[in-house]
Design an enzyme around this catalytic site. Structure first.
Site, PDB file in Angstrom:
ATOM      1  N   HIS A 149      37.610  44.489  35.710  1.00  0.00           N
ATOM      2  CA  HIS A 149      38.009  45.736  36.358  1.00  0.00           C
ATOM      3  C   HIS A 149      37.274  46.901  35.702  1.00  0.00           C
ATOM      4  O   HIS A 149      37.046  46.896  34.494  1.00  0.00           O
ATOM      5  CB  HIS A 149      39.527  45.911  36.201  1.00  0.00           C
ATOM      6  CG  HIS A 149      40.093  47.085  36.943  1.00  0.00           C
ATOM      7  ND1 HIS A 149      40.009  47.209  38.310  1.00  0.00           N
ATOM      8  CD2 HIS A 149      40.764  48.186  36.494  1.00  0.00           C
ATOM      9  CE1 HIS A 149      40.604  48.342  38.677  1.00  0.00           C
ATOM     10  NE2 HIS A 149      41.066  48.947  37.594  1.00  0.00           N
TER      11      HIS A 149
ATOM     12  N   CYS B 227      36.262  48.303  42.551  1.00  0.00           N
ATOM     13  CA  CYS B 227      36.474  49.272  41.462  1.00  0.00           C
ATOM     14  C   CYS B 227      35.150  49.716  40.843  1.00  0.00           C
ATOM     15  O   CYS B 227      35.052  50.822  40.322  1.00  0.00           O
ATOM     16  CB  CYS B 227      37.395  48.688  40.396  1.00  0.00           C
ATOM     17  SG  CYS B 227      36.822  47.105  39.745  1.00  0.00           S
TER      18      CYS B 227
END
Length: 811
Positions: free
Chosen positions: A773, A321
């Protein structure tokens, strides 16, 4: 006219049987994101073993003359209703024993195709020449190069067996632990309880940053007794592998192979226990995800999905990510859009690139640019429908594209980015620009990395009235967050009082009650430019120690200004901590006041070392307060002194940041023999080990030191600098500038006005850059858009106050 079989036989010399060492591509086109599942299928060149989509295979024939291809076409199978669901035995996705991710099944058809007429012969067929049959069998049997380069499954780090487990001493003091009703033996806590596996004492865990958790009694007991292992009550079930065992001396969750007998020692029958508590990892994930996760990902809100050019998602390759969020923002800038999409077609990139396009960064950036910006792959996905023979429904999600080849190329020179571990988006962004600059060497007009580049000038004012200047270039402006400048101090004080009262009453603060500091971006920018006192500065003009004033400004304003918020700091116990803070960021900023002015009329430069007498030979002086504060956190005393010296005694936070990034330096334990702080030493401290490395390459030490100063300490950039500055042994262009002249450092940098508009935010969810994330929010076509891996939608409430990297475009 020849039949297809005759044509094939006449071209047998162009067919190769792959060797075990050959890289065979069969999952994706080398210059587009077409796969065997695409409408035209995939064509594998039976000479080079590179793969091409229907639109690109003709270009390969024109470039190489290779006419024979294996065509692979996959079509989706209908799934039976009674497909069994397997219980996972491994924390992994898409591998044997892992979670069933309900991937639809496909049937595969193979043909031999001869270009340029696309004549087709079915495979398998006994009529085909043996060489062709052997070649196709080898291709189909081989593991695709895409998957060799990029492990396609994500597996969690396996816990290590504790060094203390096999010979653990257990003391029989008559303790029998009941199956429920536990309480800390030193306070009233009934949750987050740990059973010490040596003496059977039940004690509460650590206090969390927000006042929740325990009262630190378990770790206090370890410090008194050195009993090493404890297990978290409430995590013990019949599946002992799920129990949370912590080793205090190893400072991590561990595996205890003898846990069953260690529990039995205290009368615990694990087979009948139910899970009632989260493990440490689950608890951390829960804390991270509750607030940050929902806010940054805009969870719980009906985000309208977006499709079309510029709205293509990137599939997560397993902790990728950081790459996806960075590339979505980067390709929203005009410089990358023009270089790799508008001004460069796929065919041109392929024709002008090397024989193997999978190894060429410019080709793979063009492939990624066209994949993201063309809209070809931004279409609704078919739902993975589990109902028997049901027509596949159209989803609000999209398939997205998998940046396997780009990741392999950009990571080839970086051991961390080529791993499957989570990485820091800032480090990746800087690595990307460095690689793009190298790939476009000699073509500065088309180098998109230049649009981010700017000059920084530092000025030292000695108490003698004389000055020294130093210039360097950078791609990002890294900003401290001055928490004392928070605009909501009254609310913060009220929250601290409430938190203290609740802690006394053994109550926990709920997530929606937490008050976080709000700091204006303006205050962060001012802290960069603010004058800073430098104590124990040795002045060559005064021949004595004095206090100097250091200030910094920008010598040029880039087309795109990237601000990095220093949210990750060290707290007591040498624990990395993420500042829980909001940054109030306006849509328009003006940094005109941050432009540096260079040497002014009437200013006199400080003499350089050796120009006017000897430097005082005493040892450098580290600020005692900074050193003692760092040492109290558990840092090595010598390391603390070096950190204070190398950050000019700027403060505890600066020294901690220096320590964090220099713990692995080969000379970190060497005694301190440097001279006192001089203007030259302060403005550009150069790591001696890096100087030695360049000297080992055959460069003179003086030139090596100068190159490292000019390159911010980066060895590769320093090497480039030496080759591009053959006159390097002359006077340094990094030192004082004369009035009205531009430093060579600034030559060719973009420049303009200081007003900027916010166009992108990369936000981070989690406690450190190595976990959590990343999500990107980008302003395009008059609206904010959220890019969360392969999910793309219209943003309702972009979290502008929670960013880690902010991207601004000059107005």
């Amino acid at each position: 006219m020849l039949t297809p079989m005759e044509l094939l036989r006449s071209n047998l010399s162009r067919v190769r049987i792959p060797e075990p060492t050959n890289r065979i591509y069969k999952q994706e086109c080398c210059i587009s994101f077409d796969t065997p599942r695409s409408e035209g299928g995939l064509f594998i060149d039976m000479n080079s073993f590179l793969a091409f989509g229907k639109d690109c295979v003709g270009w390969n024939f024109e470039k190489t003359g290779n006419p024979v291809y294996l065509h692979i076409k996959q079509t989706r199978k209908m799934v039976s209703e009674d497909r069994p669901l397997k219980k996972p035995t491994l924390l992994a996705i898409g591998v044997d024993g892992g979670f069933d991710n309900h991937e639809p099944e496909y049937e595969e058809i193979h043909n031999i195709v001869i270009l340029p007429e696309f004549l087709s012969l079915p495979f398998p067929s006994v009529e085909l020449p043996e060489k062709v049959r052997l070649a196709v069998d080898s291709i189909l049997m081989a593991v695709g190069a895409e998957w060799k380069e990029q492990v396609a499954s994500w597996t969690a780090d396996k816990k290590q067996v504790s060094a203390y487990a096999m010979n653990l001493q257990q003391i029989d003091s008559g303790v029998i632990v009941p199956p429920s009703g536990w309480k800390c033996s030193k306070c009233d806590k009934t949750e987050n309880l740990w059973l010490n596996l040596t003496d059977g004492l039940i004690l509460c865990g650590r206090k969390n940053w927000d006042g929740t958790g325990g009262n630190n009694h378990a770790i206090g007991h370890y410090k008194e007794t050195n009993y090493p292992l404890a297990v978290k009550l409430g995590t013990i079930t019949a599946d002992l592998e799920g129990a949370d065992v912590f080793s205090y001396p190893e400072d991590e969750s561990v595996e205890d192979p003898l846990l069953a007998q260690h529990l039995a020692f205290f009368g615990i029958d694990f087979s009948s226990l139910q899970k009632t508590e989260m493990t440490t990892a689950e608890r951390e994930l829960d804390q991270n995800t509750n607030f940050d996760w929902n806010r940054i990902q805009e969870s719980g809100q009906e985000v309208e999905p977006l499709f079309g050019p510029g709205y293509t998602g990137l599939v997560n390759l397993g902790n990728s990510c950081y790459l996806a969020s960075t590339m979505q923002v980067v390709f929203s800038t005009n410089s990358f859009y023009s270089r790799y999409y508008k001004n460069q077609g796929l065919k041109l990139a392929f024709e002008t690139g090397p024989a193997d396009p999978t190894l060429d960064l410019n080709t793979q950036l063009t492939k990624l640019g066209h994949g993201l910006l063309s809209g070809k792959y931004s279409v609704p996905a078919q739902e993975k429908d589990e109902i028997s023979n049901a027509a596949a429904s159209i989803s609000s999600k999209q398939e997205g594209i998998r940046p396997h080849m780009f990741k392999a190329v950009i990571a080839a020179s970086h051991p961390e980015f080529s791993s499957m571990r989570q990485q820091d988006a800032l480090e990746f962004f800087l690595h990307l620009l460095d690689q793009v600059e190298r790939a476009n060497a000699g073509k500065s007009d088309s180098d998109p990395s230049r649009s981010f580049k700017f000059g920084i000038e530092e000025r030292l004012l000695c108490s003698s009235g004389k000055v020294a200047y130093n210039r360097r270039v950078d791609y990002i402006l890294s900003l401290n967050i001055p928490l004392h400048e928070a605009t909501n101090k009254e609310q913060l004080e009220a929250f601290r009082k409430m938190n203290a009262e609740k802690t006394l009453d053994w109550k926990e603060v709920s997530g929606d009650e937490i008050v976080r500091p709000r700091v204006p971006l303006e205050a962060c920018l001012e802290s960069f430019s603010a004058p800073e006192e430098v104590h124990d500065f040795y002045s060559n003009a005064l021949k004595a120690k004095t206090t100097a004033i250091k200030t910094a400004g920008l010598t040029s304003f880039p087309d795109y200004l990237v601000l990095h918020m220093r949210k990750f700091v060290m707290e007591e116990g040498w624990v990395p901590k993420k500042l829980d803070v909001y940054i109030d960021v306006p849509d328009i900023i003006d940094i005109s006041h941050m432009r540096s002015k260079g040497l002014q009329p009437g200013e006199e430069l400080l003499p350089e070392t050796g120009d006017g007498g000897e430097v005082e030979p005493s040892k450098p002086s580290a600020n005692k307060d900074i050193v003692s504060q760092l040492a109290s956190m558990g840092f090595n005393y010598l390391h603390c002194q070096k950190a204070a010296i190398n950050t000019s005694n700027a403060g505890v936070e600066e020294a901690m940041n220096w320590l964090l990034s220099h713990m692995e330096d080969p000379d970190i334990d060497d005694p301190i023999f440097q001279d006192v702080q001089t203007a030259e030493a302060l403005l550009s401290i150069v790591d001696q080990s890096k100087v030695d490395t360049l000297v080992s390459f055959g460069f003179q030490e003086e030139i090596a030191r100068k190159a490292l100063k000019a390159s911010g300490g980066d060895i590769e950039k320093a090497t480039d600098w030496i080759f591009s500055h053959p006159e390097g042994s002359g006077s340094s262009d990094m030192d004082a500038t004369s009035s009205g002249t531009q430093s060579a450092v600034d030559a060719g940098l973009p420049d303009g006005g200081g007003r900027y508009k916010l166009i992108g935010v990369v936000s981070h969810i989690g406690t450190s850059t190595q976990c959590g994330h990343y999500v990107a929010h980008v302003y395009k076509d008059g609206k904010w858009v959220i890019f969360n891996d392969d999910k793309v939608g219209a943003s309702i409430n972009p979290p502008k106050d929670m960013g880690y990297l902010y991207f601004f475009e000059r107005l």
